[in-house]
Design a protein around this motif. Structure first.
Motif, PDB file in Angstrom:
ATOM      1  N   VAL A   1     121.289 -34.834  20.537  1.00 32.71           N
ATOM      2  CA  VAL A   1     121.383 -35.641  19.318  1.00 32.71           C
ATOM      3  C   VAL A   1     120.783 -37.026  19.557  1.00 32.71           C
ATOM      4  O   VAL A   1     120.002 -37.529  18.736  1.00 32.71           O
ATOM      5  CB  VAL A   1     122.854 -35.757  18.871  1.00 32.71           C
TER       6      VAL A   1
ATOM      7  N   ARG B   1     116.861 -36.753  19.977  1.00 30.69           N
ATOM      8  CA  ARG B   1     116.173 -36.482  18.713  1.00 30.69           C
ATOM      9  C   ARG B   1     116.218 -37.686  17.786  1.00 30.69           C
ATOM     10  O   ARG B   1     115.234 -37.970  17.074  1.00 30.69           O
ATOM     11  CB  ARG B   1     116.787 -35.250  18.051  1.00 30.69           C
ATOM     12  N   ALA B   2     117.336 -38.417  17.797  1.00 32.18           N
ATOM     13  CA  ALA B   2     117.428 -39.624  16.978  1.00 32.18           C
ATOM     14  C   ALA B   2     116.431 -40.673  17.461  1.00 32.18           C
ATOM     15  O   ALA B   2     115.742 -41.313  16.648  1.00 32.18           O
ATOM     16  CB  ALA B   2     118.849 -40.181  17.026  1.00 32.18           C
ATOM     17  N   ARG B   3     116.350 -40.843  18.771  1.00 34.95           N
ATOM     18  CA  ARG B   3     115.421 -41.837  19.302  1.00 34.95           C
ATOM     19  C   ARG B   3     113.968 -41.432  19.094  1.00 34.95           C
ATOM     20  O   ARG B   3     113.097 -42.284  18.917  1.00 34.95           O
ATOM     21  CB  ARG B   3     115.713 -42.066  20.791  1.00 34.95           C
TER      22      ARG B   3
ATOM     23  N   TRP C   1     128.806 -38.875  12.005  1.00 30.90           N
ATOM     24  CA  TRP C   1     127.942 -38.899  10.823  1.00 30.90           C
ATOM     25  C   TRP C   1     128.702 -39.415   9.613  1.00 30.90           C
ATOM     26  O   TRP C   1     128.184 -40.236   8.842  1.00 30.90           O
ATOM     27  CB  TRP C   1     127.397 -37.497  10.554  1.00 30.90           C
TER      28      TRP C   1
ATOM     29  N   ARG D   1     112.841 -40.100  16.516  1.00 32.32           N
ATOM     30  CA  ARG D   1     112.488 -40.476  15.140  1.00 32.32           C
ATOM     31  C   ARG D   1     112.177 -41.958  15.034  1.00 32.32           C
ATOM     32  O   ARG D   1     111.527 -42.383  14.074  1.00 32.32           O
ATOM     33  CB  ARG D   1     113.630 -40.122  14.190  1.00 32.32           C
ATOM     34  N   ARG D   2     112.679 -42.753  15.967  1.00 31.60           N
ATOM     35  CA  ARG D   2     112.507 -44.209  15.911  1.00 31.60           C
ATOM     36  C   ARG D   2     111.354 -44.692  16.796  1.00 31.60           C
ATOM     37  O   ARG D   2     110.548 -45.524  16.389  1.00 31.60           O
ATOM     38  CB  ARG D   2     113.788 -44.917  16.364  1.00 31.60           C
TER      39      ARG D   2
ATOM     40  N   TRP E   1     121.766 -43.408  14.888  1.00 26.34           N
ATOM     41  CA  TRP E   1     121.325 -42.023  15.007  1.00 26.34           C
ATOM     42  C   TRP E   1     121.124 -41.329  13.668  1.00 26.34           C
ATOM     43  O   TRP E   1     120.276 -40.450  13.553  1.00 26.34           O
ATOM     44  CB  TRP E   1     122.346 -41.223  15.823  1.00 26.34           C
ATOM     45  N   PHE E   2     121.901 -41.722  12.654  1.00 26.91           N
ATOM     46  CA  PHE E   2     121.934 -40.912  11.431  1.00 26.91           C
ATOM     47  C   PHE E   2     121.494 -41.638  10.153  1.00 26.91           C
ATOM     48  O   PHE E   2     121.359 -40.995   9.122  1.00 26.91           O
ATOM     49  CB  PHE E   2     123.347 -40.355  11.209  1.00 26.91           C
TER      50      PHE E   2
ATOM     51  N   SER F   1     116.940 -49.465  17.514  1.00 25.74           N
ATOM     52  CA  SER F   1     116.490 -48.828  16.280  1.00 25.74           C
ATOM     53  C   SER F   1     115.924 -49.860  15.307  1.00 25.74           C
ATOM     54  O   SER F   1     114.887 -49.637  14.666  1.00 25.74           O
ATOM     55  CB  SER F   1     117.655 -48.071  15.638  1.00 25.74           C
TER      56      SER F   1
END
Length: 315
Positions: free
Chosen positions: A170, A173-175, A33, A177-178, A103-104, A147
């Motif tokens: 992680v 959850r990141a994917r 991060w 969001r995309r 991811w962030f 992304s």
């Protein structure tokens, strides 16, 4: 799967990872991060250092890469092949740091340095109303490229879980969001559901999955085990197959995304012909930026004859 995590259930709830056993992973995630907040140019520089370090220390991966480059680029001299191996480690080192961006950080902030080519081909394919398979490859910009793609189109994604459950949480959850939906690698029911809704699904076939349901089709002139599932999916769903790729620009921080016309006469009814077309399509994209492909994978591990000597045995 890593034996250490084999019996652990998949769980994307962060509260499940409070035990001290997960603290080293949390520390690594925190470092990712922090690095992701740096300017992109600085991240590229740090990624280059990471790639060079891996080139020096990761002997087994360097060996696999050297074998793949030697097989796929016989026209290059030995020094040229070794230079490409080194560049591949640098590109994948940068790609490792780009995971943090994917991811962030908000990918919308990178659209100013992103160029999209051929978006009309995707839009034309979607008009058929049967869904679209986005035929991708394992490039070093894998997560960040995906992304960035979602800033221009709506898409779902099929993913193979990370061996570490916390890293998988992680990543997933990141994917989420995309992408619209994150499907498991074996979730064919979910895949067909997405296609029936006329959605696009990111899909890659360019790895060695063993001997089940494959044909041996040329990839860079080498007979490579290639899954036939793509033909079955298109036969059943009637979807379009749109090749796409994403690469890092060498002239400075920036990215290019390419969409191409949907594959014609696919499926043809001949699995070998279909697999050959897919491999040729991916090979064409790899040749745009050969160093940005995942050469560390044993793409030619499965041989046409089980008695054939393996390529990757070290002398």
């Amino acid at each position: 799967m890593n034996r250490k995590y084999r019996k652990l259930p998949r769980n994307t709830d962060y509260s499940a990872y409070r035990h001290p056993r997960w603290w080293p992973t949390w520390l690594g995630i925190a470092l990712m991060w922090l690095v992701s907040q740096l300017p992109v140019r600085l991240q590229w520089w740090l990624g280059k250092l990471a790639g060079l370090l891996a080139y020096r220390l990761a002997g087994s991966r360097r060996h696999i890469t050297e074998v793949n480059i030697r097989l796929c680029f016989p026209e290059l001299t030995a020094p040229q092949q070794q230079a490409l191996v080194r560049k591949a480690f640098i590109a994948n080192g940068i790609g490792l740091l780009e995971l943090g961006i994917a991811w962030f950080r908000d990918p919308a902030k990178l659209t100013g340095i992103t160029r999209v080519h051929g978006l009309e081909h995707f839009e034309d394919a979607l008009k058929h109303g049967k869904g679209v398979l986005l035929l991708g490859g394992h490039y070093s910009t894998l997560d960040l490229g995906g992304s960035l793609v979602t800033q221009y189109i709506e898409a779902d994604v099929m993913q193979r879980d990370h061996n570490n459950p916390l890293m998988n949480a992680v990543m997933t959850r990141a994917r989420e969001r995309r992408y619209g939906t994150v499907l498991g690698a074996r979730d064919l029911r979910g895949l067909f559901r997405s296609l029936k809704q006329n959605r696009a699904v990111w899909y890659a076939t360019d790895q060695d999955y063993g001997r089940k349901d494959i044909v041996f089709a040329p990839f860079f002139g080498i007979e490579a085990g290639t899954i036939t599932a793509t033909s079955r999916i298109v036969e059943r769903s009637g979807c379009q197959v749109v090749p796409f790729s994403h690469f890092r620009r060498e002239d400075g921080p920036g990215y290019d995304i390419y969409f191409h016309p949907a594959l014609e006469n696919f499926p043809s009814g001949d699995d070998l012909q279909d697999a050959t077309l897919i491999n040729q399509t991916i090979e064409r994209e790899v040749r745009r930026a050969p160093d940005q492909y995942l050469w560390m994978h044993r793409r030619f591990k499965t041989r046409p004859d089980e008695s054939d000597p393996g390529f990757y045995k070290r002398r």
